[in-house]
Scaffold this motif. Structure first.
Motif, short mmCIF file in Angstrom:
data_model
loop_
_atom_site.label_atom_id
_atom_site.label_comp_id
_atom_site.label_asym_id
_atom_site.label_seq_id
_atom_site.Cartn_x
_atom_site.Cartn_y
_atom_site.Cartn_z
N SER A 192 46.64 16.58 4.68
CA SER A 192 47.40 15.44 4.15
C SER A 192 47.16 15.24 2.65
O SER A 192 47.96 14.58 1.97
CB SER A 192 47.04 14.16 4.91
N SER A 200 52.22 13.44 8.42
CA SER A 200 52.74 12.21 9.00
C SER A 200 53.79 12.49 10.06
O SER A 200 53.77 11.90 11.15
CB SER A 200 53.32 11.33 7.89
N LEU A 217 45.08 10.31 9.96
CA LEU A 217 45.87 9.40 9.13
C LEU A 217 45.02 8.57 8.16
O LEU A 217 45.57 7.69 7.48
CB LEU A 217 46.68 8.46 10.03
N ASN A 221 47.00 6.33 5.59
CA ASN A 221 47.00 4.88 5.81
C ASN A 221 46.36 4.15 4.64
O ASN A 221 46.81 3.06 4.26
CB ASN A 221 46.26 4.54 7.10
#
Length: 227
Positions: A192, A200, A217, A221
Motif C-alpha cells: 500500500s 484498497s 489497511l 486508514n
C-alpha cells in the motif's frame, strides 16, 4: 570449526550476559537459548571480526551458516545472516539450499522473516524459478514456508508481482494461523506504500480474516484520517 569461525564464536561467548539473556529468552517464549548480546554490540563484534579476518570464504559459506545455526544460542543464527549478507548481491542458484535450510530449521519469526531479504534477492536474480519454488512454499504443510511465500516480495515496492501475491493470499486467506494472517496483512500494508488503490480494491473484494484486513489497511486508514 576453523581459524575463521572460531574467533567469532569465542568473542561472542566472551561478551555474554546472563541477565540480558534471561530477558531475551523470555521474550522469545523460552524457545531458544541466548548469550545476552544486544543487536548494537553484536553488530560491532561482527564488524570487528570482518576487519580482522576479512569476509568469509565463499566456498565455505554454507558450512559456516549451518554450523552457526546449529549452535544453541540464538545470536549465532543472527551472525550466520551477517556472514551470508556478504554474498547477498551475488547469490547463485545453489544458494536456495541454504535459504531453505534457514527457513526450515529452528523456525520462529525472527529468523524466518530475516530470510526475506535473501529470498527476495534470490528471486529477483532468478525470476524464472519464482513460480515453481514459491508455489511449493505456498502449498507447504509448514506454515513458515507459507509465510515466506507471502513475504518474499516485501521489499519489491512497485516491482511487486501483485497477481502472484494476491494468488497466495487467496490461497491462505482462511488460515487460522496467526503468523499467516499477520503476514497477509504485512504484505498488503507494505504494498500500500506504493500502490494504495490496488490494495484498497483487493481488500474490499476479498474475504480476509479481521487481523489481516486490519493490518493491511493501517497506512491507508491513517492517510484517510489525516486528510
Amino acid at each position: 570449526m576453523d581459524n575463521y569461525l572460531n574467533p567469532l564464536i569465542e568473542n561472542f561467548r566472551a561478551h555474554k550476559s546472563s541477565d540480558i539473556a534471561a530477558g531475551q529468552k523470555q521474550y522469545m517464549r523460552n524457545l531458544f537459548e541466548f548469550l545476552g548480546i544486544k543487536t548494537p554490540l553484536r553488530n560491532e563484534l561482527i564488524k570487528s571480526h570482518f576487519a580482522q579476518f576479512g569476509k568469509p570464504d565463499i566456498s565455505k559459506l554454507h558450512d559456516y551458516v549451518r554450523y552457526l545455526w546449529n549452535l544453541p544460542e540464538r545470536e549465532f543464527a543472527y551472525a550466520a545472516f551477517a556472514l551470508l549478507e556478504t554474498k547477498r548481491k551475488n547469490l547463485e542458484i545453489s544458494d536456495l539450499k541454504i535459504i531453505e535450510f534457514m527457513i526450515q530449521n529452528k523456525q520462529w519469526w525472527d529468523t524466518v522473516d530475516s530470510c526475506v531479504r535473501f529470498s527476495g534477492a534470490y528471486f529477483k536474480k532468478f525470476p524464472h524459478l519464482t513460480d515453481e519454488i514459491t508455489g511449493r512454499w505456498a502449498n507447504s504443510e509448514n506454515f513458515w514456508f507459507r509465510r515466506s511465500a507471502l513475504l518474499f516480495q516485501l521489499n519489491y515496492k512497485e516491482n511487486t508481482d501483485t497477481d502472484l501475491l494476491f494468488k497466495y493470499i487467496k490461497l491462505m486467506s482462511d488460515s487460522n494461523e496467526f503468523f499467516i494472517q499477520k503476514a497477509i496483512g504485512w504484505a498488503l500494508r507494505q504494498l500500500s506504500k506504493t500502490n494504495s488503490t490496488v490494495v484498497s480494491d483487493f481488500v474490499t473484494q476479498t474475504q480476509l480474516k479481521p487481523l489481516s484486513r486490519r493490518e493491511a489497511l493501517k497506512i491507508i486508514n491513517k492517510t484517510d484520517n489525516d486528510n
